[in-house]
Design a protein around this motif. Structure first.
Motif, short mmCIF file in Angstrom:
data_model
loop_
_atom_site.label_atom_id
_atom_site.label_comp_id
_atom_site.label_asym_id
_atom_site.label_seq_id
_atom_site.Cartn_x
_atom_site.Cartn_y
_atom_site.Cartn_z
N UNK A 1 0.82 -1.21 0.00
CA UNK A 1 0.00 0.00 0.00
C UNK A 1 0.86 1.26 0.00
N UNK A 2 2.02 1.21 0.66
CA UNK A 2 2.91 2.37 0.75
C UNK A 2 3.77 2.56 -0.50
N UNK A 3 3.89 1.54 -1.33
CA UNK A 3 4.77 1.57 -2.49
C UNK A 3 4.37 2.71 -3.43
N UNK A 4 5.27 3.69 -3.63
CA UNK A 4 4.93 4.84 -4.48
C UNK A 4 4.71 4.47 -5.94
N UNK B 1 2.98 1.96 -6.86
CA UNK B 1 1.69 1.29 -6.93
C UNK B 1 0.60 2.11 -6.26
N UNK B 2 0.19 1.67 -5.10
CA UNK B 2 -0.88 2.35 -4.36
C UNK B 2 -0.48 3.74 -3.93
N UNK B 3 0.73 3.87 -3.39
CA UNK B 3 1.24 5.17 -2.98
C UNK B 3 0.51 5.80 -1.80
N UNK B 4 -0.08 4.98 -0.94
CA UNK B 4 -0.75 5.52 0.25
C UNK B 4 0.30 6.13 1.17
N UNK B 5 0.03 7.34 1.63
CA UNK B 5 0.95 8.02 2.52
C UNK B 5 0.57 7.74 3.97
N UNK B 6 1.53 8.00 4.85
CA UNK B 6 1.25 7.88 6.27
C UNK B 6 0.06 8.78 6.59
#
Length: 91
Positions: free
Chosen positions: A41-44, A46-51
């Motif tokens: 989810x954190x992978x920029x 791919x999903x690129x979800x931020x903290x």
């Protein structure tokens, strides 16, 4: 409270990451797989979800989990698990 439960799994993680990890583990996923899902989810690339967005994203993907209506968390976890197995040479 959620972050405290996640401490054994993510002692250095942010509160949001620890809460997201605990949420995924509470849905029945192994901690190692849940950590890999969070990393995905954190992978920029791919999903690129931020903290600050991780728990919200995990909750959205879980859908109406209370009644068994998954909105993508199961598929994501399965894909991550396959990738982990391939990396380990077990696929």
């Amino acid at each position: 409270a959620g972050a405290a439960r996640a401490a054994p799994y993510a002692s250095s993680a942010s509160d949001d990451e620890a809460s997201a990890l605990a949420f995924i583990v509470e849905r029945g996923y192994e901690p190692r797989l849940a950590s890999a899902v969070i990393a995905t989810l954190k992978d920029p690339s791919g999903w690129g979800a931020r903290d600050g967005e991780l728990l919200k994203t995990a909750e959205q993907l879980a859908g109406a989990w209370e009644i068994g209506a998954d909105a993508g968390l199961g598929a994501l976890a399965a894909a991550v698990e396959r990738e982990m197995a391939e990396t380990a040479g077990k696929a």
